[in-house]
Each structure stands twice: as structure tokens, then as C-alpha cells.
Enzyme design. Structure first.
Site, PDB file in Angstrom:
ATOM      1  CD  GLN A  63      32.661 102.154   6.512  1.00 49.43           C
ATOM      2  OE1 GLN A  63      31.508 101.793   6.723  1.00 49.43           O
ATOM      3  NE2 GLN A  63      33.696 101.353   6.709  1.00 49.43           N
ATOM      4  CD  GLU A  64      34.418 110.563   3.029  1.00 53.88           C
ATOM      5  OE1 GLU A  64      35.630 110.699   2.740  1.00 53.88           O
ATOM      6  OE2 GLU A  64      33.647 111.517   3.220  1.00 53.88           O
ATOM      7  CG  ASP A 113      32.193  89.346   1.838  1.00 54.13           C
ATOM      8  OD1 ASP A 113      32.717  88.932   2.888  1.00 54.13           O
ATOM      9  OD2 ASP A 113      32.530  90.407   1.276  1.00 54.13           O
TER      10      ASP A 113
END
Length: 306
Positions: free
Chosen positions: A116-117, A241
Site C-alpha cells: 500500500q502507498e 481509531d
């Protein structure tokens, strides 16, 4: 008789002298104490409003300053901004020093394909070689690019180490940190399906990576998250979160709660600013978190349920 009278007068004079001397000493002590109190009070008062603003800016939360919001330049805060960067660099050095107990050398870590980026965050598959046994095993690696600011890097490390030293089947805690490269690498146990939110999206496609999820599977995932939250509550850790974007999963549907490091960068649409320069997962937050900024294990449960 005359001599006795003179002696009595002398004694009376001596008593009077001792009394006045005692009064003088007490008065001097009181004056000294009052002077010291006044001096300390004057030292405690800021010299001017600019100094007071400067102290507030330097001591401001790093979390607020790295929320990814672009602020217009303001002439009055130029100096505090520079000093805040210096403060962030000092905090970064202290944080890396405090993490040395689970640090690993760079040559033991190999970075593989990207999972993931974001704009400055990166997550990779990788391998870690055990310094004791020489065994090689798969891991997940989070890091940032060299373009990330010091404050962004500081926030990344602070959030990545939130679950450090936790030991539970439903909690993904960092294994090691590597700080002897261009940017620090935070290393986690490998979960071959990666992020739970992305995995759930794939299960809804025409050709999912695995079998479609059933109601039984969803209940099983929720049960695992509840056990993980129960553990964090017993450890008096508040996540703030809890969401599928901050969980990881494998092909056997074993789910673990992870930290929220880089989540704002990977999922910017899930976070919103309420006018205080801090991006929060507003749609998932409990009422007391939004109104009073009060967090508790109960608010974590609300996040999980949403």
C-alpha cells in the site's frame, strides 16, 4: 540598695535590647521571604504576548501539526514554526533512543513488494532474519519516504509504537524497528491478506481472492476484535481509531487489531478536520469524543461497532 537598683535597671535594659533584636531579626526574615516570593512571581510572568505565543506554539501537540492540512503562511508564527521543528527533531532523537531495546540492524531486513502507498507513507512485504537462529520469516514493513517532514516521521513512530510490548492473538504489535537507514522501518508480523478494509472490498468483487464471506465469518471477525479490545482495556490502552482500516487479516480469517500509523495517509477520505487542524475519523467516533474529546474503552467499542 542603690547598687541593687542599678543592677535592676541594667537587667531591664538588657531585656529590652534582646526584645528589639529579636523583633529586628523576625522582620528581616519576613522581608527576605517577601522579596523572594515577589522575585519568583515576576520570573513566572511572560515578558510579553509574543513570548507567551512562542511557548504555546513550541509546546503544541505534534499530532496537530502533522495532520496533513496545508496552512497558509503567517508572519506572526514564523519563529514558533521554526522552533517547533527543532523541538520535533529533539523528540525524534529521544524516541529513537527509547526504542533501541527492540531495534534491529538494517542488513537483517529485506524489503519486498509494496502492499500500500500514500503520499508519503509506504507499506511493504518483506523478510526478517533472526539474529539468534538465522531463520528467515516474512514480515510487514511500514515506513515513510525521505520527503516526509520530521513532524510526520515523529507522528508515524509515535502511533506505530502505541501497541509495543502487547502480547495477544488479536493484537498486532511491532516486532522490531530499524533506524540505521534513510528512514526508520517498523516491522510487524506477516498477515498474508494485509489490511482488513481492503480485503473486505475484494470479497465484494466478481472474482474475490477467496470464498465470499458468510454471516458466520462476519460474526467471527467481530468476536475476534472484541477479544482484542478486551485485552487492550485490561492493559488500560485506548486505541482511539478502531476500524477495519487498522486491522490485518490472513487467509484463515484470523484478525488482529493494529495501530493507526499512516492510516491518515493511506485512507485520507476517512478522516476529517473539525477546525482544530487535526484530522479525525469523525464518522466512527462516539459522541463524547466529538463534543468533549474524552476517550475511553467504551468509545473504542463504539468505533468497533460502527
Amino acid at each position: 540598695d542603690l547598687s541593687h537598683g542599678e543592677e535592676a535597671k541594667d537587667k531591664e535594659k538588657n531585656k529590652t535590647s534582646v526584645f528589639y533584636m529579636a523583633v529586628g531579626v523576625i522582620f528581616s526574615l519576613l522581608l527576605l521571604i517577601a522579596t523572594a516570593v515577589c522575585f519568583l512571581h515576576i520570573r513566572a510572568i511572560p515578558k510579553n504576548e509574543d513570548e507567551n505565543l512562542l511557548l504555546n506554539q513550541v509546546d503544541g501537540s505534534v499530532h496537530n501539526s502533522t495532520a496533513g492540512v496545508n496552512h497558509p503562511p503567517q508572519k506572526s508564527t514564523a519563529i514558533p514554526e521554526a522552533l517547533r521543528k527543532v523541538r520535533a527533531e529533539q523528540q525524534l532523537k529521544e524516541m529513537l533512543y527509547n526504542m533501541k531495546d527492540f531495534a534491529v540492524r538494517r542488513h537483517f531486513v529485506s524489503i519486498g513488494n509494496a502492499m500500500q502507498e500514500g503520499s508519503f507513507g509506504r507499506m511493504f512485504m518483506g523478510t526478517l532474519v533472526s539474529a539468534e537462529s538465522g531463520e528467515e520469516f516474512k514480515v510487514i514493513i511500514k515506513t515513510v519516504t525521505e520527503q516526509a517532514s520530521t513532524e510526520q516521521l515523529l507522528l508515524f513512530l509515535a502511533e506505530a509504537c502505541m501497541l509495543k510490548r502487547t502480547t495477544h492473538h488479536q493484537v498486532s504489535s511491532p516486532i522490531n524497528i530499524c533506524s540505521d537507514g534513510p528512514t526508520p522501518l517498523v516491522i510487524y508480523p506477516f498477515m498474508n491478506r494485509g489490511n482488513l478494509k481492503n480485503y473486505l472490498r475484494l470479497t465484494r468483487t466478481a472474482e474475490p481472492l477467496s470464498r465470499p464471506l458468510t454471516t458466520r465469518d462476519i460474526v467471527n471477525i467481530a468476536s475476534q476484535l472484541a477479544r482484542g479490545l478486551n485485552y487492550l482495556s485490561r492493559r488500560r490502552l485506548i486505541h482511539k481509531d478502531v476500524a477495519t482500516r487498522n486491522c490485518v487479516v490472513d487467509e484463515e480469517l484470523n484478525v488482529k487489531i493494529a495501530d493507526n500509523a499512516l492510516s491518515r495517509d493511506f485512507f485520507p477520505g476517512d478522516y476529517h478536520c473539525l477546525g482544530d487542524n487535526e484530522n479525525r475519523p469523525v464518522r466512527w467516533m462516539a459522541t463524547e469524543c466529538l463534543e468533549c474529546f474524552e476517550y475511553s474503552p467504551a468509545s473504542d467499542v463504539t468505533l468497533k461497532n460502527v
